[in-house]
Design a protein around this motif. Structure first.
Motif, mmCIF file in Angstrom:
data_model
loop_
_atom_site.group_PDB
_atom_site.id
_atom_site.type_symbol
_atom_site.label_atom_id
_atom_site.label_comp_id
_atom_site.label_asym_id
_atom_site.label_seq_id
_atom_site.Cartn_x
_atom_site.Cartn_y
_atom_site.Cartn_z
ATOM 1 N N PHE B 63 0.745 -1.163 0.372
ATOM 2 C CA PHE B 63 0.025 0.234 -0.095
ATOM 3 C C PHE B 63 0.783 0.919 -0.243
ATOM 4 O O PHE B 63 0.725 2.051 -0.653
ATOM 5 C CB PHE B 63 -1.351 -0.003 1.339
ATOM 6 N N LEU B 70 2.205 7.062 -6.834
ATOM 7 C CA LEU B 70 1.238 7.545 -7.549
ATOM 8 C C LEU B 70 1.801 9.238 -7.727
ATOM 9 O O LEU B 70 0.862 10.315 -8.241
ATOM 10 C CB LEU B 70 -0.152 7.930 -6.271
ATOM 11 N N LEU B 116 -3.987 17.374 -5.391
ATOM 12 C CA LEU B 116 -3.799 16.295 -5.408
ATOM 13 C C LEU B 116 -2.332 15.304 -4.889
ATOM 14 O O LEU B 116 -2.666 14.214 -4.872
ATOM 15 C CB LEU B 116 -3.556 15.749 -6.696
ATOM 16 N N MET B 120 -1.121 12.725 -1.453
ATOM 17 C CA MET B 120 0.170 10.956 -1.430
ATOM 18 C C MET B 120 1.202 11.349 -0.833
ATOM 19 O O MET B 120 1.094 10.454 0.109
ATOM 20 C CB MET B 120 0.926 11.032 -2.872
ATOM 21 N N LEU B 123 -0.209 10.612 2.931
ATOM 22 C CA LEU B 123 -1.151 10.131 2.683
ATOM 23 C C LEU B 123 0.163 8.611 2.692
ATOM 24 O O LEU B 123 0.536 7.982 3.987
ATOM 25 C CB LEU B 123 -1.535 8.969 1.417
ATOM 26 N N LEU B 127 0.766 6.765 6.834
ATOM 27 C CA LEU B 127 0.876 5.378 6.860
ATOM 28 C C LEU B 127 1.897 4.340 7.045
ATOM 29 O O LEU B 127 2.281 3.929 8.061
ATOM 30 C CB LEU B 127 0.599 4.539 5.243
ATOM 31 N N ARG B 133 -6.374 6.765 11.509
ATOM 32 C CA ARG B 133 -7.446 7.290 10.547
ATOM 33 C C ARG B 133 -7.441 8.876 10.414
ATOM 34 O O ARG B 133 -7.599 9.645 8.763
ATOM 35 C CB ARG B 133 -7.887 6.451 10.053
ATOM 36 N N LEU C 116 -16.644 11.145 -9.951
ATOM 37 C CA LEU C 116 -17.179 11.244 -8.584
ATOM 38 C C LEU C 116 -18.379 10.008 -8.589
ATOM 39 O O LEU C 116 -17.862 9.150 -7.224
ATOM 40 C CB LEU C 116 -18.537 12.304 -8.366
ATOM 41 N N MET C 120 -17.439 5.313 -6.651
ATOM 42 C CA MET C 120 -18.369 5.182 -5.455
ATOM 43 C C MET C 120 -18.937 3.893 -6.271
ATOM 44 O O MET C 120 -18.121 2.568 -4.921
ATOM 45 C CB MET C 120 -19.692 6.030 -6.218
ATOM 46 N N LEU C 123 -15.569 1.781 -3.877
ATOM 47 C CA LEU C 123 -15.428 1.709 -3.162
ATOM 48 C C LEU C 123 -17.350 0.574 -2.622
ATOM 49 O O LEU C 123 -16.871 0.212 -1.046
ATOM 50 C CB LEU C 123 -16.277 2.937 -2.096
ATOM 51 N N SER C 134 -6.346 1.762 3.626
ATOM 52 C CA SER C 134 -5.461 2.345 2.588
ATOM 53 C C SER C 134 -5.075 1.786 0.561
ATOM 54 O O SER C 134 -4.875 2.738 0.021
ATOM 55 C CB SER C 134 -4.509 2.102 3.028
ATOM 56 N N SER C 135 -6.111 0.563 0.860
ATOM 57 C CA SER C 135 -5.534 -0.546 -0.631
ATOM 58 C C SER C 135 -6.970 0.963 -1.225
ATOM 59 O O SER C 135 -6.518 0.806 -2.243
ATOM 60 C CB SER C 135 -5.687 -1.213 -0.319
ATOM 61 N N PHE C 137 -8.259 3.544 -0.710
ATOM 62 C CA PHE C 137 -7.626 5.060 -0.328
ATOM 63 C C PHE C 137 -7.517 5.311 -1.931
ATOM 64 O O PHE C 137 -7.539 6.337 -2.885
ATOM 65 C CB PHE C 137 -7.434 5.833 0.195
ATOM 66 N N THR C 138 -5.793 4.629 -2.014
ATOM 67 C CA THR C 138 -4.608 4.431 -2.604
ATOM 68 C C THR C 138 -5.586 4.451 -4.560
ATOM 69 O O THR C 138 -5.425 4.913 -5.230
ATOM 70 C CB THR C 138 -3.586 3.392 -2.577
ATOM 71 N N ILE C 140 -8.472 4.631 -5.111
ATOM 72 C CA ILE C 140 -9.910 5.551 -5.556
ATOM 73 C C ILE C 140 -8.731 6.686 -6.162
ATOM 74 O O ILE C 140 -9.225 7.591 -7.715
ATOM 75 C CB ILE C 140 -11.039 5.692 -4.643
ATOM 76 N N THR C 141 -7.799 6.764 -5.374
ATOM 77 C CA THR C 141 -7.168 8.659 -5.666
ATOM 78 C C THR C 141 -6.303 8.138 -7.848
ATOM 79 O O THR C 141 -6.510 8.863 -8.353
ATOM 80 C CB THR C 141 -6.122 8.552 -5.109
ATOM 81 N N ALA C 142 -5.952 7.488 -7.666
ATOM 82 C CA ALA C 142 -5.659 5.938 -9.234
ATOM 83 C C ALA C 142 -6.557 6.719 -9.967
ATOM 84 O O ALA C 142 -7.014 7.359 -11.404
ATOM 85 C CB ALA C 142 -4.472 5.280 -9.095
ATOM 86 N N ILE C 144 -9.431 8.829 -8.969
ATOM 87 C CA ILE C 144 -9.270 10.098 -9.647
ATOM 88 C C ILE C 144 -8.297 10.901 -10.724
ATOM 89 O O ILE C 144 -8.427 11.789 -11.224
ATOM 90 C CB ILE C 144 -9.434 10.624 -8.116
ATOM 91 N N GLY C 145 -7.180 10.288 -10.405
ATOM 92 C CA GLY C 145 -6.568 10.949 -11.538
ATOM 93 C C GLY C 145 -6.754 10.402 -12.360
ATOM 94 O O GLY C 145 -6.225 11.400 -13.829
#
Lengths: 278, 278, 278
Positions: B63, B70, B116, B120, B123, B127, B133, C116, C120, C123, C134-135, C137-138, C140-142, C144-145
């Motif tokens: 993770f 990223l 953005l 990271m 984060l 971690l 959290r 957006l 979901m 998630l 954490s997984s 979050f990572t 979901i960030t990717a 969004i990127g």
């Protein structure tokens, strides 16, 4: 040569809107006072909250305190954006609207910054009630959806119908938030021993947050029953004062006085004494 | 007929700004090199980091590795946006500024993408230190607030005072981030057995991040003591190289060599041996 | 006096684009039907999902249900934005593009709202597989990127090369998402006892999500092998229908029928039976 002229014209146009909004707000005492009062109160709140948190030592209480401190910090940013004219624009209302064809000043920055400040309020409430992280994430996402579709409703100039369609979708997201605040989170708060203060802050939040869509509906952006930009702006500003600074003050005062209760309500250790899979 | 003409004029205006910025950057060797060097280094970092992570197997280490990967991915997106002219604009500085009335190229996309990429970094640090959290969420929100108000400071053309007011608010958000990095997170890192590497990366982050507001203050957007857009851009680019790629490399090298330490530092199981409510 | 005129011109220009796009969509049956069908199906899905969730009582199942309900809510907002013309613009393609110099309607709002809605979906999948926060979050960030760089690719008018560079970066983010979906999350799902339904939804998601970059590549924004805005729009709309409403329906039907399995798969209690530090 024509290209350079076009570029100059473009940047002059866009920046003139900001300068024009800045000048118009400065010359409207009612409107500018509705913004300055929030900057002053947000500033006072930041100093007061830092002072109130000086003796908070436990991890969990400090997190609630930090999340709460972000509320006036985001709020002061929001109002600086409005006052400077950066996040204010002029919208020509579509056919069907009471002010159709007129240019109306839209404080669209409010919706944008609510997308950052209201999640902080929900985070503080969620931490206080010790809710599950997934629940917190879902409610905060619905809350951001509510703010973003409110922004869309404010910016629509092509169709009066679509302004209200976006308003309806924004209200649907709001229902998701209300559902959590009214049915799920109180149970969690009772389990965490924070039921009383959560109950107070929940009522404050639910009642005040209902005020925002009402102001939108009767103000210049909706039915325009109130056609003064200054009065509409004061409506939002008054709600912000109660829902943000007063809310945060009540929460922090309780946390400072009940640090022991907050400190012993940690999610992880409790799983030992109350496993969910028995 | 006039409507169509107006629409054409509008889209030509907006797109001309992008094309004009693209051409101006291409013709400025100092400026374009400050952007290309980051694209090249971000690309190399992505390949290197994928290679370094090939033997990482434990969940937690993977993770951290993914979050770190990223960082250069967001960075390469950011610099492509600047180079293409998409996230670059021309700002007419307000009265009071050293370059008042002149058109200054603003790389406003930097602030947007920092919103953005810097989360990271936080984060990965969080971690590593195995922080709660909620703490992570609060610090990342303050960090996003810092970037967004920095963006607002860069875009204000109506008032010189408001540029610095936004600068002050952005610094206030930064203080929240610094507070966590300097007081709360080191304790968590020591408990997690990652104190040493966390200490190194924390110093690197705190020192380098202090450089960004300093460059803003002395560069073209602030006091304009340095009036070259190219030199200002190189300042940011150099900080990005150290705070992003070097930071990420040090972190990943340590994680790859100390996977066992990382793997055994999991928050949930530790609650059994060290309950918080005794 | 000239200032006021300039401001009026500026706001008229910007709002004319919205009105023009609104009118053009209304007059194109193929294009407008591709948008209305999604609004209708999203509306039906919201009502159906509320009904399907009426008997779900356990905490964890209710969270999955709430996250899933947000998918059609975000989707309906997205399509209202496109239909109203608010999130639609006219892009003049750069030299090198098959339609170079022509004005092409860009539905850039799709990329913005995917940022957006797709989190979901991830998630819901992540909660189902009971993956580490954490997984989640990572990934979901990717994700969004991926959406944000897709937006950048669509908006570039200065250079054909940079459109494809952004496309490549967006695909790199997609690879991070695919990596998690194909290698890490299935293991977690198997441990959580949700391997079968996760496997079905994962195949659905991976196959359909691969369709989006393909449509971009062959549609008006990429190689323009398909030059009809309406056909391209129908391509995206058809994928949305399968990847959003059908996906959500399958997930919710399974959750409603297997609430006991979902309820007993909680991350925290399981640490007692399988400590990671032994």
């Amino acid at each position: 040569m024509p290209l350079i002229n076009t570029v100059d014209a473009g940047s002059i146009l866009l920046q003139a809107t900001q300068g024009e909004a800045f000048a118009q707000i400065q010359n409207d005492a009612l409107l500018s006072s509705s913004l300055w009062v929030n900057i002053a109160l947000a500033g006072v709140s930041i100093l007061l909250f830092v002072y109130m948190g000086r003796n908070v030592t436990s991890d969990r209480a400090r997190f609630i305190w930090a999340a709460t401190l972000l509320i006036p910090l985001v709020s002061i940013s929001s109002y600086l954006g409005l006052l400077s004219g950066l996040t204010v624009g002029f919208i020509e209302m579509p056919a069907g609207h009471a002010l159709a064809g007129e240019e109306v000043m839209s404080q669209w920055g409010r919706y944008l910054t609510w997308a950052l400040s209201t999640p902080m309020i929900l985070l503080a409430l969620g931490l206080l009630a010790d809710v599950d992280r997934s629940s917190l994430f879902t409610v905060i996402t619905a809350d951001i959806g509510m703010c973003v579709t409110g922004l869309a409703a404010a910016l629509i100039t092509s169709s009066y119908l679509f302004r209200w369609l976006f308003y309806a979708v924004s209200c649907a997201f709001f229902v998701v938030v209300l559902y959590a605040l009214l049915t799920e989170w109180p149970t969690a708060a009772a389990d965490a021993g924070t039921g009383e203060i959560f109950g107070t802050l929940r009522v404050l939040t639910v009642v005040l947050w209902l005020g925002y869509p009402i102001i939108w509906a009767v103000g210049v952006e909706g039915l325009a029953l109130v056609q003064s930009v200054g009065v509409t702006s004061w409506g939002y500003s008054a709600l912000d004062i109660l829902a943000k600074y007063v809310f945060a003050f009540l929460l922090l005062r309780w946390v400072a006085a009940n640090e022991r209760t907050v400190a012993t309500t940690q999610r992880e250790p409790s799983t030992g004494s109350a496993p969910a899979d028995d």
